[in-house]
Design an enzyme around this catalytic site. Structure first.
Site, PDB file in Angstrom:
ATOM      1  N   ASP A 208      47.490   1.216 -13.194  1.00 32.98           N
ATOM      2  CA  ASP A 208      48.893   1.152 -12.148  1.00 32.98           C
ATOM      3  C   ASP A 208      48.369   1.428 -11.011  1.00 32.98           C
ATOM      4  OD1 ASP A 208      48.139   4.458 -11.167  1.00 32.98           O
ATOM      5  OD2 ASP A 208      47.208   4.260 -13.423  1.00 32.98           O
ATOM      6  N   ASP A 210      49.130   4.302  -7.424  1.00 30.36           N
ATOM      7  CA  ASP A 210      49.766   5.447  -7.565  1.00 30.36           C
ATOM      8  C   ASP A 210      51.119   5.644  -6.945  1.00 30.36           C
ATOM      9  OD1 ASP A 210      48.425   7.255  -8.407  1.00 30.36           O
ATOM     10  OD2 ASP A 210      48.313   8.434  -5.992  1.00 30.36           O
TER      11      ASP A 210
END
Length: 268
Positions: A208, A210
């Site tokens: 991902d 952040d």
């Protein structure tokens, strides 16, 4: 069947299936039991020990993982080289989900975690300027390039306490320091390995961007698990390639890090 191994892997439960002829071994340590019994098996003619970092049922959150017991148990079984696959977030848009990163530096932003074996009896100061094994990193990079990964060949991993994810302000501050990856388990794992004179090599799968790097709802556990699940088979294959490529004799600096130090305890 021998229950010793020279190589160790600390990772997710998806890594059980990359070993053959597994035998589970219960190891008692001065720091309590490891996350689970150690699975010892064969891989390309080499003996490998595996510990699921969070336990096979994921019962240990990052700040409660028995890090000292895990590394001690591996060394007690003969392990001297450790691979450490984990999921991480990215602190730069340049490293998107699915990227494999092999960081060369670490920053500790945890609090309250036991992070040394030498907390009584005498002061022991180990070198940690370069936290990862140079030969392990070299083998990992070569294998990742051969497998055509989208690869970050260096970077700084900042380790936060967890189990919560970062605020946007924290994330932007971390990125502003020039740090590129964020995770919750890379410390104290790496320093404990160094204190046991083990080679330690991280394999960081970006799951991902952040919270401060991308607009939207922020990081969710569903997103992390989805991206990790999509890549775990490939990551498992990479770990197997690295295991077979690691040298049988260690001529890196890691075995000598405790030379000349009067240790207050006997290592296994």
């Amino acid at each position: 069947m021998s229950t010793t191994a020279s190589l160790g892997v600390i990772g997710g439960s998806g890594f059980y299936s990359f070993l053959d002829d597994i035998e589970e071994v219960r190891v008692d340590t001065p720091y309590g039991p490891p996350s689970d019994p150690v699975a010892v098996g064969e891989l390309a003619g080499r003996r490998v020990a595996f510990i699921p970092r969070h336990g096979r049922d994921h019962r240990y959150p990052p700040h409660r993982i028995p890090y000292r017991a895990n590394l001690w148990a591996l060394r007690a079984l003969g392990v001297r080289q450790v691979l450490a696959p984990s999921a991480v977030g990215s602190l730069t848009p340049d490293l998107g989900p699915g990227t494999l990163a092999i960081p060369d530096q670490l920053v500790d932003r945890t609090s309250g975690r036991p992070q040394t074996y030498y907390d009584e009896g005498a002061a022991v100061h180990v070198s940690f300027a370069d936290p990862y094994c140079p030969h392990g990193r070299r083998a990992a990079l070569k294998a990742a390039r051969s497998a055509d990964w989208d690869l970050a060949a260096d970077g700084t991993l900042v380790v936060i306490e967890g189990p919560r994810f970062s605020t946007r302000a924290e994330s932007r501050w971390f990125a502003g320091q020039g740090w590129t990856l964020i995770g919750m388990t890379g410390h104290p794992e790496a320093v404990l390995a160094r204190e046991l004179a083990l080679c330690y090599t991280p394999l960081c799968l970006v799951t991902d961007l952040d919270a401060g790097i991308e607009e939207g709802e922020g990081v969710t556990m569903d997103e992390v698990l989805r991206v990790f699940g999509e890549n775990v088979g490939r990551l498992r294959s990479l770990a197997a390639d690295i295991v077979t490529a690691l040298p049988t004799e260690r001529d890196c600096p890691c075995p000598n890090v405790l030379d000349g130090i009067d240790l207050p305890l006997r290592l296994p």
